[in-house]
Design an enzyme around this catalytic site. Sequence first.
Site, PDB file in Angstrom:
ATOM      1  CD  GLU A 129       6.777  12.917  -1.166  1.00  0.00           C
ATOM      2  OE1 GLU A 129       7.268  13.701  -1.646  1.00  0.00           O
ATOM      3  OE2 GLU A 129       7.277  11.800  -0.746  1.00  0.00           O
ATOM      4  CG  HIS A 172       7.103   9.406   6.412  1.00  0.00           C
ATOM      5  ND1 HIS A 172       6.570   8.211   6.031  1.00  0.00           N
ATOM      6  CD2 HIS A 172       6.993  10.043   5.130  1.00  0.00           C
ATOM      7  CE1 HIS A 172       6.337   7.824   4.929  1.00  0.00           C
ATOM      8  NE2 HIS A 172       6.472   9.109   4.252  1.00  0.00           N
TER       9      HIS A 172
END
Length: 364
Positions: free
Chosen positions: A232, A129
């Site tokens: 994550e 990202h």
Amino acid sequence: MLVRFGSKNYRLHTFSVNRSLATLFIFTVIFLFVLMHGAMTLPMPEPGRSFHYEYETLKGYFMQSEDGTDSSKFDFIKQNFGLIDRDYETDGQNEEELGQWRRFERYARHLNKKSRKGEKIKVLFLGRHGQGWHNVAEEKYGTEAWDCYWSMLDGAEGITWSDANLTETGQNQAKEVYELWKLLLPKGIPPPETYYVSPLTRTIETADLSFKGLGLPKDKPYRPVVKELLREAIGVHTCDRRSTASHILKSFPHIHLEPHFSEPDPFWTPDYREPQSARKYRLSQFLDDIFENDDGVFLSLTSHSGAIGSVLEAVRHRTFALQTGGVIPVLLRARRVEGGRAKPPEEPSEGPPACNEPPVGLPN
């Protein structure tokens, strides 16, 4: 039947009630102990598979896979995503007219088609990202103070980093990836057949800015699929706590949630952060899922630095650090193996103990 005080029947009835209450108390204590213990360990999905895959990175095709490439200096945008200019066994005459990406696509599909039973070939575009507000906060406060104090808050000093959004810088990083795809699609880069995305806001925003609006073929549209396991490291840091399913769908109505995607975040806990071994196990399960169920050869995965690091470790790729907004393609061979994947032993929470207040001597 009338039961008189002091009678034998009354004493038996009282004994039965007391025994039931004692049993209920014991079960309540056991339940609370299990509940409290479970909060200290990361819940891990158990798909009940009787197989797993063993992965191998095929070197010699992308510069990022080569030991001599310095990840701190490599620029995938200036280097054609890292595709190495080389010959393939599927090349014929006048191949230069096709272009490097068309030749590579033909070769990769050829490898997959001729694979032995139980083997598959895929190319994964692993995208991190763009910069999020949590990245800004960690830089502002310093990693030590971030890990033990600030990361446990939803935000501070006008910055919100719980399930962080992209900053303007992060948006621009994703737009640079969009421009690269826009440049290379007419030159033959194969568009992904599936777009997998972490459920965290910053990854969905990144995928949208990277792919939405591209001139993609009608049979390969941009339809992002949110996968829980692609997220994550889980726990403690509020930036890694996902929003509810209904909020995600309200914010991004074009996405597809995988089956059985729960309304609340089922894994995040405030006092236990997923160790690296558990993260690798989780991302290996994700890879097993897509290699088993997705027939595509070229796939996009928009995720996070830690998750991508675990994917690279699982597929025996060299360590390769990605800056925010970075993308690394990997050519993989997977071999199906009977027997479930070995689960790592439980380990203590990763990261330092929590600080009750900002550490003395560090920015606050």
